[in-house]
Design an enzyme around this catalytic site. Structure first.
Site, PDB file in Angstrom:
ATOM      1  N   LYS A 183       1.054  -1.389  -0.344  1.00 25.33           N
ATOM      2  CA  LYS A 183      -0.416  -0.102   0.022  1.00 25.33           C
ATOM      3  C   LYS A 183       1.204   1.364   0.338  1.00 25.33           C
ATOM      4  O   LYS A 183       1.528   1.735   0.715  1.00 25.33           O
ATOM      5  CB  LYS A 183      -0.956   0.264   0.943  1.00 25.33           C
ATOM      6  CG  LYS A 183      -2.145   1.681   0.659  1.00 25.33           C
ATOM      7  CD  LYS A 183      -2.678   1.543   2.784  1.00 25.33           C
ATOM      8  CE  LYS A 183      -1.974   2.579   3.432  1.00 25.33           C
ATOM      9  NZ  LYS A 183      -1.902   4.046   2.647  1.00 25.33           N
ATOM     10  N   GLY A 235       7.023   4.241   8.607  1.00 23.51           N
ATOM     11  CA  GLY A 235       6.111   5.349   8.790  1.00 23.51           C
ATOM     12  C   GLY A 235       6.537   6.388  10.219  1.00 23.51           C
ATOM     13  O   GLY A 235       7.874   5.923  10.879  1.00 23.51           O
ATOM     14  N   SER A 236       4.909   6.860  10.656  1.00 20.67           N
ATOM     15  CA  SER A 236       5.692   7.519  11.829  1.00 20.67           C
ATOM     16  C   SER A 236       5.490   6.424  13.239  1.00 20.67           C
ATOM     17  O   SER A 236       5.345   5.355  13.002  1.00 20.67           O
ATOM     18  CB  SER A 236       4.510   8.310  12.440  1.00 20.67           C
ATOM     19  OG  SER A 236       2.713   7.557  12.613  1.00 20.67           O
ATOM     20  N   THR A 237       6.233   6.762  14.285  1.00 20.11           N
ATOM     21  CA  THR A 237       6.943   5.955  15.306  1.00 20.11           C
ATOM     22  C   THR A 237       4.436   5.404  15.755  1.00 20.11           C
ATOM     23  O   THR A 237       4.319   4.195  16.684  1.00 20.11           O
ATOM     24  CB  THR A 237       7.541   6.281  16.034  1.00 20.11           C
ATOM     25  OG1 THR A 237       9.032   6.594  15.658  1.00 20.11           O
ATOM     26  CG2 THR A 237       7.254   5.447  17.718  1.00 20.11           C
ATOM     27  N   GLU A 238       4.047   6.741  15.720  1.00 21.68           N
ATOM     28  CA  GLU A 238       3.186   6.577  16.342  1.00 21.68           C
ATOM     29  C   GLU A 238       2.073   4.932  15.553  1.00 21.68           C
ATOM     30  O   GLU A 238       1.621   4.368  16.644  1.00 21.68           O
ATOM     31  CB  GLU A 238       1.682   7.647  16.212  1.00 21.68           C
ATOM     32  CG  GLU A 238       0.697   7.608  16.697  1.00 21.68           C
ATOM     33  CD  GLU A 238       0.349   8.936  16.241  1.00 21.68           C
ATOM     34  OE1 GLU A 238       1.164  10.295  15.676  1.00 21.68           O
ATOM     35  OE2 GLU A 238      -0.543   8.808  16.309  1.00 21.68           O
ATOM     36  N   GLY A 240       3.441   3.196  13.700  1.00 25.15           N
ATOM     37  CA  GLY A 240       4.161   1.570  14.283  1.00 25.15           C
ATOM     38  C   GLY A 240       3.572   0.935  14.876  1.00 25.15           C
ATOM     39  O   GLY A 240       3.533  -0.457  15.172  1.00 25.15           O
ATOM     40  N   GLU A 257      10.580   0.841  10.827  1.00 26.27           N
ATOM     41  CA  GLU A 257      11.341   2.044  10.186  1.00 26.27           C
ATOM     42  C   GLU A 257      10.267   2.478  10.646  1.00 26.27           C
ATOM     43  O   GLU A 257       9.625   3.540  10.063  1.00 26.27           O
ATOM     44  CB  GLU A 257      11.837   1.850   8.152  1.00 26.27           C
ATOM     45  CG  GLU A 257      11.922   0.082   8.042  1.00 26.27           C
ATOM     46  CD  GLU A 257      14.264   0.452   8.919  1.00 26.27           C
ATOM     47  OE1 GLU A 257      14.205   1.253  10.003  1.00 26.27           O
ATOM     48  OE2 GLU A 257      14.752  -0.312   8.537  1.00 26.27           O
ATOM     49  N   CYS A 291      13.216  10.249   7.514  1.00 25.84           N
ATOM     50  CA  CYS A 291      13.359   9.797   9.376  1.00 25.84           C
ATOM     51  C   CYS A 291      14.808   9.905   9.803  1.00 25.84           C
ATOM     52  O   CYS A 291      15.064  10.308  11.806  1.00 25.84           O
ATOM     53  CB  CYS A 291      12.513   8.727   9.494  1.00 25.84           C
ATOM     54  SG  CYS A 291      13.210   7.652   8.169  1.00 25.84           S
ATOM     55  N   GLU A 388       9.950  14.553  16.572  1.00 22.37           N
ATOM     56  CA  GLU A 388      10.108  14.691  15.109  1.00 22.37           C
ATOM     57  C   GLU A 388       9.393  15.762  14.556  1.00 22.37           C
ATOM     58  O   GLU A 388       8.162  15.548  14.657  1.00 22.37           O
ATOM     59  CB  GLU A 388       9.774  13.117  14.652  1.00 22.37           C
ATOM     60  CG  GLU A 388      10.859  12.799  13.045  1.00 22.37           C
ATOM     61  CD  GLU A 388      10.475  11.242  12.321  1.00 22.37           C
ATOM     62  OE1 GLU A 388       9.488  11.310  12.848  1.00 22.37           O
ATOM     63  OE2 GLU A 388      11.567  11.055  11.884  1.00 22.37           O
TER      64      GLU A 388
END
Lengths: 477, 288
Positions: A183, A235-238, A240, A257, A291, A388
């Site tokens: 995606k 993508g974002s840590t959130e 993830g 990542e 990132c 970030e």
């Protein structure tokens, strides 16, 4: 203004072969997705580029079934040496269509053409070349004889490097014998769908690669699908963390990542002009949508003033504007939403008492742009030092001793990358040892290569992409 | 004259190189496989977990920075002390697991041999997993494995010594530090292992061993912000999804483990070492 004036040098947008409509790619065919079509826009002008059909949750199931069928029927049975040839073909086709892909990427993403042309597209091709060679050499990868693939990989990638992240995900997955459903990001689906054309040109068996444009709900459906064996997310840590939570307790193998807040550390004996170039590259490359961007500059106190002056001077020569202009250094912010996030964080920097300096460069009236910004007098507790920002915003802190530099650099839940600038070799190696980060660049920054593993410590995620190490993510070992 | 009355033992926890009682003051009786009382063990609490994590974090800097050769020496020394206590371990394994002395002997021997095997890995794993990366540009790029940090280990519930050694030794061999929750019903070999660790050269805090219930303590380890990885081997299979969800809050590395306890007598491989290592890639320009 800079020393030189530059006449416009636009790349031809006709090279992009832009079509009015794009469709999802399932089982080797472009199909009508049953999701709401989305309009992808050029962030530099806000004009609609194309309408893109999206997947619905039921399409996810269809795509996963296609990938499963291709996995069991064809791809997992094929000798590695044959799989390799498909990957080599894909690599060549990316090279052959590189100008088209570069222009399309810049139109859809907003990144400067010189970056899409010289970095994104050639590195994407390189990833297919590199992994092609692994396909028939997996016995030598260090995971024992005849390591097995996992099955169907569900992959979700971000909007900052749409084609390159696709290559990072698809090349190792196919080389190791997995099939994929990928995606792309909602705002940058176009190059992934041209990649689907490339898969057809390469005569890749149907179902081995499936591409489903859509929003987060499609990503969640893909990640959560019961017949997906492997999940890879960048993508974002959130998000993830949400994915890790979502698939907790299942047998799916996961690699993440995620975000970063890299320290770029400059010692008083560094070659300052080179350091300035590295700092600029570290934070303003790809509009700071990176990132591993060097977003926290740690400068030894004795040279802070001198370095800041050089840095501001250099930053004020950066040209911001039309991404298709070959002289553009900084293109457009990818979306209105991202621009608002950047502005919000910058305002928090003002409110918390940091000193803001913004490049006096002219900013286009239309499109999403943000002038390069440098904050000094930054404290570790400030949001701009902790969170970030994912935009062209640099926070400058100071330190006195190497130990203090290490402590400040490691004072973050992230751990993706770090930079060191010093002429002293022993200090480089000592610092590289101390820093808790997956990639350490010394006297350089933002170097990537398919042969060099990339990935994070702590909340920057787990697993690596690239090198022998990166194969583990797609093998049952 | 009656027979001599034996000294009834109440064992303590092993945290930061010391043997404290549980902060909660709780103890629980340990019985052998037939239900006969053996000793009292400390029943560790959430606070004990936190203390152990602090100790493990404090010890991480020194242990991870020690040379690989030195770590190998220290771990081999542990094996030497294990060997010295062989008879005690055989008796405890036999009582805990309800196996005959001969079987217990072979399990203890396998545990000692496994410890030696991992001790030998400390200065070899970087050669096997590291790389000089042939990048397409004028740069020297290399990748080295580094310890992940503090690892929470829920030790196997059945295999009281061989299983415990098989999950603890790889953590220590990488340079990570450990907080272990022992088998709840079979803790004596773990307690004796604590005494071995305390009297060998392992720095305090590198390994911390708590006797208690994985079901009670697991979620505190899984959600703790200063724990970097989790081995859920000793958790009930039905509890593992919750542990993995707790672990997601800090992007912890969670080991994939089979539902049933594996056959620990099978040869080990480096999979467990790999799980506790991060790959760090360093770049520098080449030039004159």
């Amino acid at each position: 203004m800079g020393i030189f004036e530059y006449a416009p040098a636009p790349e031809s947008r006709d090279l992009a072969n832009l079509k009015p409509h794009y469709r999802p790619f399932v089982n080797g065919e472009f199909v009508d997705g049953s999701g709401e079509p989305l309009k992808t826009i050029n962030p530099a002008t806000e004009e609609v580029l194309a309408e893109v059909g999206t997947a619905s949750v039921s399409d996810v199931d269809t795509a996963v079934k296609a990938a499963r069928k291709a996995y069991t029927g064809v791809w997992s049975k094929m000798p590695g040496s044959e799989r390799a040839k498909y990957l080599f073909r894909i690599a060549r086709l990316i090279q052959e269509r590189s100008r088209e892909l570069a222009v399309l990427e810049s139109l859809d993403n907003g990144k400067p053409i010189k970056e899409s042309r010289d970095s994104d597209v050639p590195t994407a091709a390189a990833h297919f070349f590199y992994h092609a060679g692994w396909a028939d050499k997996l016995d030598y990868a260090g995971y024992g004889p005849n390591p097995k693939p996992l099955g169907v990989a569900g992959q979700v990638i971000p909007w900052n490097f749409p084609l390159l992240m696709l290559a990072w995900k698809i090349a190792p997955a196919l080389a190791t014998g997995n099939t994929v459903v990928l995606k792309p990001a909602e705002t940058t689906p176009l190059t992934a769908l041209v990649f689907a054309e490339i898969c057809r040109q390469a005569e890749l068996p149907p179902g081995v690669v499936n591409i489903l444009p859509g929003a987060g709900d499609i990503g969640a459906a893909l990640v959560g699908h019961g017949d997906v064996n492997k999940v890879a997310f960048t993508g974002s840590t959130e998000v993830g963390k949400a994915i890790q939570r979502q698939i907790a307790g299942t047998s799916k193998k996961l690699t993440l990542e995620l975000g970063g807040k890299a320290a770029n550390i400059v010692f008083d004996d560094a070659a300052l002009d080179q350091a300035v170039e590295g700092i600029v590259n570290g934070i303003f490359f790809n509009q700071g949508h990176v990132c591993c961007a060097g977003s926290r500059l740690l400068v030894q106190e004795s040279i802070a003033e001198e370095l800041l002056e050089k840095l501001r001077h250099r930053v004020s020569t950066l040209r911001l504007g039309d991404p298709l202009d070959k002289n553009t250094d900084i293109g457009a912010i990818n979306s209105a939403e991202q621009l608002a996030k950047i502005k919000g964080l910058v305002e928090s920097g003002d409110a918390e008492g940091a000193e803001r300096w913004t490049s006096p460069c002219p900013v286009p009236e239309r499109g999403f742009f943000f002038a390069p910004t440098v904050f000094s007098e930054v404290q570790q507790s400030m949001r701009i030092a902790r969170e970030e920002i994912f935009g062209p915003v640099l926070s400058v802190l100071t330190f006195r001793t190497p130990d203090e530099a290490v402590t400040k650099a490691n004072n973050t839940p992230y751990g993706l990358s770090a930079g060191i600038w010093t002429e002293k070799g022993s200090r480089i190696l000592w610092m590289a040892n101390q820093l808790r980060a997956g990639v350490v660049w010394a006297n350089t920054f933002n170097r990537f290569d398919p042969a060099a593993p990339f990935g994070g410590y702590q909340e920057s995620g787990f697993g690596r992409e690239g090198g022998r190490t990166g194969l583990e993510a797609y093998l049952d070992v | 004259m009656s027979d001599r009355i034996s000294v009834a033992k109440t064992y303590k926890l092993y945290i930061g190189g010391k043997f404290p009682r549980s902060e909660s003051g709780r103890v629980y009786p340990v019985t052998d496989a037939k239900g006969k009382f053996l000793a009292n063990a400390s029943h560790a609490s959430r606070k004990d977990v936190r203390d152990a994590v602090s100790a493990a974090r404090k010890a991480f800097g020194g242990w991870s920075a020690a040379t690989a050769y030195n770590r190998g020496q220290v771990l081999y020394r542990v094996a030497e002390v294990l060997e010295g206590r062989r008879e005690q371990f055989v008796a405890e394994v036999s009582a805990s697991e309800g196996v005959a002395a001969k079987k217990a002997q072979s399990l203890v021997d396998a545990a000692i041999d496994r410890w030696v095997w991992y001790a030998g890995w400390t200065d070899k794993i970087a050669t096997v997993l590291g790389a000089a990366n042939p990048v397409a540009g004028p740069y020297f790029s290399f990748t080295v494995p580094e310890p992940t940090g503090v690892v929470g280990v829920l030790a196997p519930q059945q295999s009281s010594l061989l299983g415990l050694v098989s999950v603890l030794a790889p953590v220590l061999a990488t340079g990570s530090t450990a907080v272990v929750v022992s088998s709840a019903d079979r803790p004596l070999p773990a307690i004796t292992l604590s005494e071995v660790l305390a009297t060998s050269d392992l720095p305090g805090g590198v390994a911390n061993i708590l006797t208690g219930r994985a079901a009670e303590l697991g979620s505190w380890l899984a959600s703790h912000g200063d724990v970097n990885a989790l081995d859920p081997t000793g958790a009930e299979p039905s509890a593992r999804a919750d542990l993995a969800r707790d672990a997601a809050g800090t992007v912890k590395r969670v080991l994939t483990v089979p539902d049933a306890e594996p056959d620990w007598t099978a040869d080990a491989d480096i999979a467990r070492l790999r799980r506790y290592l991060e790959a760090k890639t360093v770049w520098h320009p080449l030039g004159v």
